[in-house]
Design a protein around this motif. Structure first.
Motif, PDB file in Angstrom:
ATOM      1  N   TRP A   1      23.095  33.244  86.549  1.00  0.00           N
ATOM      2  CA  TRP A   1      22.688  34.050  87.693  1.00  0.00           C
ATOM      3  C   TRP A   1      21.660  35.196  87.067  1.00  0.00           C
ATOM      4  O   TRP A   1      20.812  36.097  87.619  1.00  0.00           O
ATOM      5  CB  TRP A   1      23.664  35.161  88.371  1.00  0.00           C
ATOM      6  N   SER A   2      21.970  35.353  85.496  1.00  0.00           N
ATOM      7  CA  SER A   2      21.343  36.486  84.989  1.00  0.00           C
ATOM      8  C   SER A   2      20.708  35.959  83.666  1.00  0.00           C
ATOM      9  O   SER A   2      21.080  34.818  82.949  1.00  0.00           O
ATOM     10  CB  SER A   2      22.189  37.688  84.534  1.00  0.00           C
ATOM     11  N   THR A   3      19.244  36.426  83.081  1.00  0.00           N
ATOM     12  CA  THR A   3      18.650  35.795  82.058  1.00  0.00           C
ATOM     13  C   THR A   3      18.847  36.909  80.757  1.00  0.00           C
ATOM     14  O   THR A   3      18.479  36.880  79.801  1.00  0.00           O
ATOM     15  CB  THR A   3      17.192  35.782  82.355  1.00  0.00           C
ATOM     16  N   LYS A   4      19.639  37.816  81.232  1.00  0.00           N
ATOM     17  CA  LYS A   4      19.741  39.039  80.281  1.00  0.00           C
ATOM     18  C   LYS A   4      20.777  38.614  79.034  1.00  0.00           C
ATOM     19  O   LYS A   4      21.799  37.947  79.406  1.00  0.00           O
ATOM     20  CB  LYS A   4      20.521  40.371  81.099  1.00  0.00           C
TER      21      LYS A   4
ATOM     22  N   SER B   1      19.407  39.556  90.574  1.00  0.00           N
ATOM     23  CA  SER B   1      19.211  38.544  89.811  1.00  0.00           C
ATOM     24  C   SER B   1      17.804  38.736  88.937  1.00  0.00           C
ATOM     25  O   SER B   1      16.871  38.817  89.386  1.00  0.00           O
ATOM     26  CB  SER B   1      19.211  37.181  90.423  1.00  0.00           C
ATOM     27  N   SER B   2      18.305  38.368  87.495  1.00  0.00           N
ATOM     28  CA  SER B   2      16.808  38.663  86.598  1.00  0.00           C
ATOM     29  C   SER B   2      16.143  37.246  86.597  1.00  0.00           C
ATOM     30  O   SER B   2      15.349  36.968  85.716  1.00  0.00           O
ATOM     31  CB  SER B   2      17.130  39.055  85.325  1.00  0.00           C
ATOM     32  N   ARG B   3      16.670  36.264  87.281  1.00  0.00           N
ATOM     33  CA  ARG B   3      15.895  34.887  87.058  1.00  0.00           C
ATOM     34  C   ARG B   3      14.386  34.976  87.734  1.00  0.00           C
ATOM     35  O   ARG B   3      14.558  35.715  88.789  1.00  0.00           O
ATOM     36  CB  ARG B   3      16.434  33.717  88.011  1.00  0.00           C
TER      37      ARG B   3
ATOM     38  N   ASP C   1      24.883  35.777  80.718  1.00  0.00           N
ATOM     39  CA  ASP C   1      24.603  34.463  81.236  1.00  0.00           C
ATOM     40  C   ASP C   1      25.819  34.195  82.118  1.00  0.00           C
ATOM     41  O   ASP C   1      25.791  33.131  83.053  1.00  0.00           O
ATOM     42  CB  ASP C   1      24.456  33.397  80.113  1.00  0.00           C
TER      43      ASP C   1
ATOM     44  N   ILE D   1      23.106  44.828  84.505  1.00  0.00           N
ATOM     45  CA  ILE D   1      22.199  45.922  85.209  1.00  0.00           C
ATOM     46  C   ILE D   1      22.574  47.060  84.215  1.00  0.00           C
ATOM     47  O   ILE D   1      23.284  47.916  84.873  1.00  0.00           O
ATOM     48  CB  ILE D   1      22.278  45.921  86.577  1.00  0.00           C
TER      49      ILE D   1
ATOM     50  N   LYS E   1      26.011  41.201  85.616  1.00  0.00           N
ATOM     51  CA  LYS E   1      24.669  40.460  85.896  1.00  0.00           C
ATOM     52  C   LYS E   1      23.846  41.234  84.827  1.00  0.00           C
ATOM     53  O   LYS E   1      22.724  41.105  84.698  1.00  0.00           O
ATOM     54  CB  LYS E   1      23.840  40.559  87.327  1.00  0.00           C
TER      55      LYS E   1
END
Ligand SMILES: Cc1cc2nc3c(=O)[nH]c(=O)nc-3n(C[C@H](O)[C@H](O)[C@H](O)COP(=O)(O)OP(=O)(O)OC[C@H]3O[C@@H](n4cnc5c(N)ncnc54)[C@H](O)[C@@H]3O)c2cc1C
Length: 501
Positions: A87-90, A396-398, A94, A457, A455
């Protein structure tokens, strides 16, 4: 509705209808009500909905069902939480775990709050949630959350189950409590001169009459929306998903007691362990991808491209009705609304609706004195769940598709969610903000912290400073060994399943 209420008809025999039947028959056992559930087998049930939250355990206890009576009948497994993947690209985010909290966490959660809070202030602490919870240890080690009698803490968990089988089990259980059952399709709802439901006409020219009606007819909402005209308020402007494609895959002998939610190109996929199979579903938005492409993407994700296994496709609408109880009718389940299944909250909403309705009816001496208060309460719950789900998409960062880019820039989010996000971004204590908004009774602060910290943040590694000794007051190695020590008390999931099946 008045104290001479003697009969209730529940229209619809999906999980919602049978949960309502059991709760009403249990709580109003002394009222000697005539309760009849009517369903049209030709219409059928939706047949998805395989994950629960912990209140399902309470429901089964309230109606008097033990785990070894129902779990084996419903291919059920235990559930201690949900892993969110991709859900996250950070970097480092992941994957994270959203646990069902249990009592042993009381010792480790303060460390999570402390670390994730200070990380937001820019201190180099580990704010990633998973490691602070016993449920994560159980999921990781594939242990069942059932504690031995000498374990001095309370455990909290939900289940995965085959929803059709659960409905059948609850039907039998309701029959023991005196609930009558009738097969018929209702073709017309006749209202009286005050606009209340007078009686129902069936496809066999029969009439069915009661003092009060429960509408559990799924998305059709035959009574509340169609007959009584209660408006449906969509939330498709903030939740884009409206479709699902579903496949079973081979089961695992000792499955991890968790749901896996993996973000995909146009939504997310669930993976739910049952004893007989994994249930898999891709929840996506048909505005961004057509059904065939979504199915192909999910087949690829599951490694089923060359398989001739057939997919089941579903459509759904997100939102809720304006009033859940109108005139002499209460809507429960999909007929009152649906916030997509990301946190498996639908059955929890059914229970909450029925239990609060019973409370309101009792308090008002079987009048509708507390109806508005009840409606407001249930709608508030829907909206709070909606915002928690919307937040997953908004943060989300996607950015690999228009779908994710539109989710992340959606300005239509509610004011409440905007204020929560502002509080988080400006480094404020989110527990205070939840209390200020009177939201802490829905998803608790721990859940919000897991979602936002999980996620990623948080300030990135190159933005943080070391922090003083006080900031580093919690020793993560000690927390890990405490939780690993707790986990030694639990049996492998498979062994516990064998015991209850
Ligand atoms: C993709 C997806 C995934 C989901 N995942 C989850 C999850 O993980 N966890 C969770 O808690 N929930 C989940 N849900 C929601 C869950 O499926 C439902 O909340 C649950 O199954 C209850 O459905 P229901 O009883 O309201 O409706 P249904 O199952 O649709 O039942 C409707 C009933 O009404 C009857 N009926 C309809 N019209 C008439 C008529 N005219 N006359 C007589 N009878 C009639 C039908 O015969 C049927 O018995 C999910 C839903 C979807 C769409």
């Amino acid at each position: 509705m008045n104290d001479s209420m003697k009969s209730i008809v529940i229209l619809g025999g999906g999980t919602a209808g049978w949960i309502a039947a059991n709760l009403i028959a249990t709580h109003w056992e002394d009222k000697q009500l005539d309760i009849t559930l009517v369903e049209a087998p030709d219409i059928g049930i939706i047949g998805v909905g395989e994950g629960s939250t912990p209140p399902l355990k309470t429901f089964l206890e309230v109606i008097g069902v033990a785990e070894d009576e129902w779990m084996g009948r419903c291919d059920a497994t235990y559930k201690v939480g949900i892993t969110f993947r991709d859900w996250s690209t950070k970097p480092g985010f992941d994957e994270y775990f959203h646990p069902f909290l249990c009592q042993p966490d009381e010792f480790s959660v303060p460390a999570f709050f402390h670390n994730s809070f200070l990380r937001r202030q820019g201190v180099d602490l580990d704010g990633h949630p998973s490691q602070y919870f016993l449920a994560w240890q159980l999921a990781k080690q594939r242990l069942a959350p059932v504690a031995p009698p000498n374990f001095p803490f309370e455990m909290n968990y939900g289940y995965h189950f085959n929803s059709g089988m659960l409905g059948e089990f609850l039907q039998e259980w309701a029959a023991r409590k005196g609930v009558k059952y009738k097969q018929a399709a209702v073709t017309e709802t006749v209202l009286n001169e005050h606009g209340y439901i007078d009686y129902l006409k069936t496809d066999t020219e029969e009439t069915i009459k009661a003092d009060f009606y429960v509408d559990s007819t799924g998305f059709r909402s035959e009574l509340l929306q169609k007959a009584l005209g209660v408006p449906f308020e969509s939330c498709e402007d903030v939740l884009f998903n409206d479709s699902a494609v579903v496949f079973p895959t081979e089961p695992d002998e000792n499955p991890s007691p968790q749901t896996i939610s993996t973000a995909l190109k146009y939504g997310w996929g669930w993976k739910i362990p049952l004893t007989s199979r994994f249930g898999n579903g891709y929840v996506y938005s048909s505005k961004y991808v057509d059904d065939d492409d979504a199915e192909m993407e999910f087949r690829q994700h599951l490694g089923l491209v060359d398989s001739d296994i057939e997919a089941r496709r579903l459509k759904f609408k997100v939102g809720r009705v304006k009033e859940h109880w109108a005139k002499n009718c209460l809507a429960v389940g999909l007929s009152q609304g649906f916030i997509e299944p990301l946190e498996a909250t639908a059955l929890d909403m059914v229970q909450e609706t029925v239990v609060r309705f019973i409370e309101a009816a009792n308090k008002g001496n079987f009048t509708d004195q507390y109806r508005d208060e009840f409606n407001e309460r249930i709608s508030k719950r829907f909206d709070a769940v909606r915002d928690y789900i919307v937040c997953h998409y908004r943060i989300s960062s996607r950015d690999d598709t228009d779908y994710w880019r539109d989710c992340a820039t959606n300005e239509k989010i509610s004011r409440s969610l905007r204020e929560l996000l502002t509080a988080w971004m400006s480094g404020k204590n989110i527990t205070d903000e939840l209390e200020r908004q009177n939201l802490d009774a829905y998803f608790p602060s721990v859940s919000w912290n897991c979602l936002l910290a999980g996620k990623g943040i948080l300030p990135s590694q190159d933005q943080v400073r070391p922090g003083n000794e006080l900031a580093h007051k919690y020793d993560l190695a000690k927390i890990a060994s405490y939780l690993e020590g707790c986990a030694l008390n639990f049996k492998p999931h498979q062994e516990q399943l064998r015991a209850v099946h």
